[in-house]
Design a protein around this motif. Structure first.
Motif, mmCIF file in Angstrom:
data_model
loop_
_atom_site.group_PDB
_atom_site.id
_atom_site.type_symbol
_atom_site.label_atom_id
_atom_site.label_comp_id
_atom_site.label_asym_id
_atom_site.label_seq_id
_atom_site.Cartn_x
_atom_site.Cartn_y
_atom_site.Cartn_z
ATOM 1 N N PRO A 25 0.806 -1.224 0.000
ATOM 2 C CA PRO A 25 0.000 0.000 0.000
ATOM 3 C C PRO A 25 0.835 1.268 0.000
ATOM 4 O O PRO A 25 0.320 2.336 -0.335
ATOM 5 C CB PRO A 25 -0.832 -0.117 1.285
ATOM 6 C CG PRO A 25 -0.091 -1.090 2.135
ATOM 7 C CD PRO A 25 0.557 -2.057 1.183
ATOM 8 N N LEU A 26 2.122 1.169 0.347
ATOM 9 C CA LEU A 26 2.970 2.351 0.318
ATOM 10 C C LEU A 26 3.242 2.824 -1.110
ATOM 11 O O LEU A 26 3.699 3.944 -1.314
ATOM 12 C CB LEU A 26 4.299 2.072 1.037
ATOM 13 C CG LEU A 26 4.209 2.011 2.567
ATOM 14 C CD1 LEU A 26 5.539 1.600 3.168
ATOM 15 C CD2 LEU A 26 3.757 3.351 3.129
ATOM 16 N N LYS A 27 2.973 1.981 -2.091
ATOM 17 C CA LYS A 27 3.098 2.408 -3.478
ATOM 18 C C LYS A 27 2.006 3.407 -3.821
ATOM 19 O O LYS A 27 2.209 4.322 -4.614
ATOM 20 C CB LYS A 27 3.006 1.205 -4.425
ATOM 21 C CG LYS A 27 4.173 0.236 -4.340
ATOM 22 C CD LYS A 27 5.463 0.894 -4.770
ATOM 23 C CE LYS A 27 6.620 -0.102 -4.746
ATOM 24 N NZ LYS A 27 7.905 0.561 -5.071
ATOM 25 N N SER A 144 -0.417 6.536 16.688
ATOM 26 C CA SER A 144 0.849 7.267 16.542
ATOM 27 C C SER A 144 2.003 6.300 16.314
ATOM 28 O O SER A 144 2.905 6.567 15.513
ATOM 29 C CB SER A 144 1.116 8.129 17.784
ATOM 30 O OG SER A 144 1.375 7.335 18.931
ATOM 31 N N GLN A 145 1.979 5.154 16.997
ATOM 32 C CA GLN A 145 3.023 4.157 16.802
ATOM 33 C C GLN A 145 2.967 3.576 15.393
ATOM 34 O O GLN A 145 4.004 3.361 14.754
ATOM 35 C CB GLN A 145 2.875 3.048 17.846
ATOM 36 C CG GLN A 145 3.154 3.505 19.272
ATOM 37 C CD GLN A 145 2.846 2.435 20.312
ATOM 38 O OE1 GLN A 145 2.134 1.467 20.041
ATOM 39 N NE2 GLN A 145 3.385 2.611 21.508
ATOM 40 N N ALA A 146 1.754 3.322 14.917
ATOM 41 C CA ALA A 146 1.595 2.784 13.564
ATOM 42 C C ALA A 146 2.108 3.782 12.540
ATOM 43 O O ALA A 146 2.808 3.412 11.580
ATOM 44 C CB ALA A 146 0.126 2.454 13.293
ATOM 45 N N LEU A 147 1.809 5.062 12.750
ATOM 46 C CA LEU A 147 2.249 6.100 11.809
ATOM 47 C C LEU A 147 3.767 6.177 11.761
ATOM 48 O O LEU A 147 4.368 6.232 10.679
ATOM 49 C CB LEU A 147 1.647 7.445 12.226
ATOM 50 C CG LEU A 147 1.681 8.586 11.208
ATOM 51 C CD1 LEU A 147 0.595 9.608 11.536
ATOM 52 C CD2 LEU A 147 3.036 9.276 11.179
ATOM 53 N N VAL A 148 4.400 6.183 12.926
ATOM 54 C CA VAL A 148 5.870 6.247 12.982
ATOM 55 C C VAL A 148 6.490 5.043 12.267
ATOM 56 O O VAL A 148 7.440 5.187 11.483
ATOM 57 C CB VAL A 148 6.351 6.293 14.446
ATOM 58 C CG1 VAL A 148 7.865 6.083 14.531
ATOM 59 C CG2 VAL A 148 5.976 7.627 15.085
ATOM 60 N N THR A 269 -0.123 -4.521 7.007
ATOM 61 C CA THR A 269 -1.534 -4.897 7.073
ATOM 62 C C THR A 269 -2.155 -4.448 8.385
ATOM 63 O O THR A 269 -3.265 -3.904 8.424
ATOM 64 C CB THR A 269 -1.699 -6.419 6.918
ATOM 65 O OG1 THR A 269 -1.110 -6.830 5.678
ATOM 66 C CG2 THR A 269 -3.168 -6.801 6.941
ATOM 67 N N SER A 270 -1.435 -4.653 9.485
ATOM 68 C CA SER A 270 -1.932 -4.221 10.793
ATOM 69 C C SER A 270 -1.997 -2.700 10.877
ATOM 70 O O SER A 270 -2.934 -2.130 11.445
ATOM 71 C CB SER A 270 -1.042 -4.768 11.911
ATOM 72 O OG SER A 270 -1.057 -6.174 11.936
ATOM 73 N N ALA A 271 -0.992 -2.040 10.299
ATOM 74 C CA ALA A 271 -0.949 -0.582 10.344
ATOM 75 C C ALA A 271 -2.111 0.024 9.573
ATOM 76 O O ALA A 271 -2.592 1.115 9.904
ATOM 77 C CB ALA A 271 0.375 -0.080 9.771
#
Length: 291
Positions: A25-27, A144-148, A269-271
């Motif tokens: 998904p980062l693409k 916030s942890q997921a974003l980092v 996937t979790s993020a």
């Protein structure tokens, strides 16, 4: 065409609709709703980035009073893009800041539990010719942890892609030199790495026209808006930055203040459970256009 369609395009796996086609998904970009607190200039590379960034978070949370402006932070393996939802007479998402991922120096949250839902992003700013620390608040500590972690993973993806392209370039240089030697040619000067073709995945063209009003939005301060039209300059800057990092022990690992977390451990996937689907933002922009 909606704002996000213009921003990411529809070719090369960067359109919002490409999310289903891409395994990463980062693409396409992962979107997080955040509250913008403010920023501080930090000068050159801070020597104690973890301590300095926490002090910036504490100062801003004391000096800047809520309500904060709600923004969307879209993270991809090329850029961090800050968007504002349509307001007033505007019918499209507005780009507030566009930070190439290779300029990010640090991304982390605060160690104290009362500020643990904060996120600070320290990146090089052409405007100040130094580091700028942007501070956001998330709805929860887990978010916030997921974003980092996602920012760290995006940085790693960008570095590894650059590394692969650099290896291809070196191989091409050797083959060219060998071919020239076999023909008795003496023109075997080294190729300039900055003259190599730019991979679309590193510096995609962003076809967005920003008005003066878009660039200086009230209540947001002077967030850094990168001139993505100057791709040649950006490409050289990226090569210089990553070449410098290549001398580090783990050049692909972005400093997040937590040595026990590495980008390879990030479960995208979790993020995604803490992110906002890009399709929803595109639909909202499309609905605004239709009304």
């Amino acid at each position: 065409m909606s704002f996000l369609s213009k921003l990411f395009g529809r070719g090369g796996g960067y359109g919002p609709g490409a999310l289903a086609e891409s395994q990463d998904p980062l693409k396409s970009g992962m979107s997080f709703s955040v509250d913008y607190v403010g920023f501080e200039n930090m000068g050159k590379e801070p020597t104690e980035i973890f301590k300095d960034s926490e002090e910036v978070i504490e100062r801003l949370l004391v000096s800047v009073q809520p309500p904060f402006r709600r923004l969307s932070l879209i993270i991809s393996d090329t850029h961090l893009v800050v968007l504002q939802a349509p307001t007033g007479g505007n019918r499209e998402m507005q780009m507030i800041s566009n930070i190439p991922i290779y300029r990010v120096f640090y991304c982390g949250s605060h160690s104290k539990i009362e500020h643990a839902n904060s996120v600070c992003i320290v990146a090089y700013s052409r405007e100040s010719k130094g580091m700028k620390c942007l501070v956001f608040l998330c709805a929860s500590v887990k978010k916030s942890q997921a974003l980092v972690n996602v920012v760290a993973k995006a940085f790693q993806n960008a570095y590894m892609h650059w590394l692969q392209e650099s290896k291809k370039l070196k191989k091409a240089k050797k083959l060219a030199a060998k071919a020239a030697a076999s023909k008795g040619e003496d023109d075997t000067d080294d190729m300039d790495p900055s003259s190599a073709p730019t991979p679309t995945a590193i510096a995609p063209k962003i076809e967005v026209e920003l008005s003066a009003k878009d660039q200086v939005l009230a209540n947001l301060g002077s967030l850094d808006i990168s001139d993505s039209a100057d791709l040649e300059s950006e490409r050289k800057e990226m090569h210089k930055t990553f070449s410098k990092r290549a001398k580090m022990t783990r050049p692909d690992v972005l400093d997040t203040g937590k040595l026990d977390i590495k980008p390879t451990d990030v479960d995208i996937t979790s993020a995604q459970a803490f992110s906002d689907p890009l399709q929803q933002e595109e639909s909202a922009a499309a609905s605004a256009e239709a009304t």
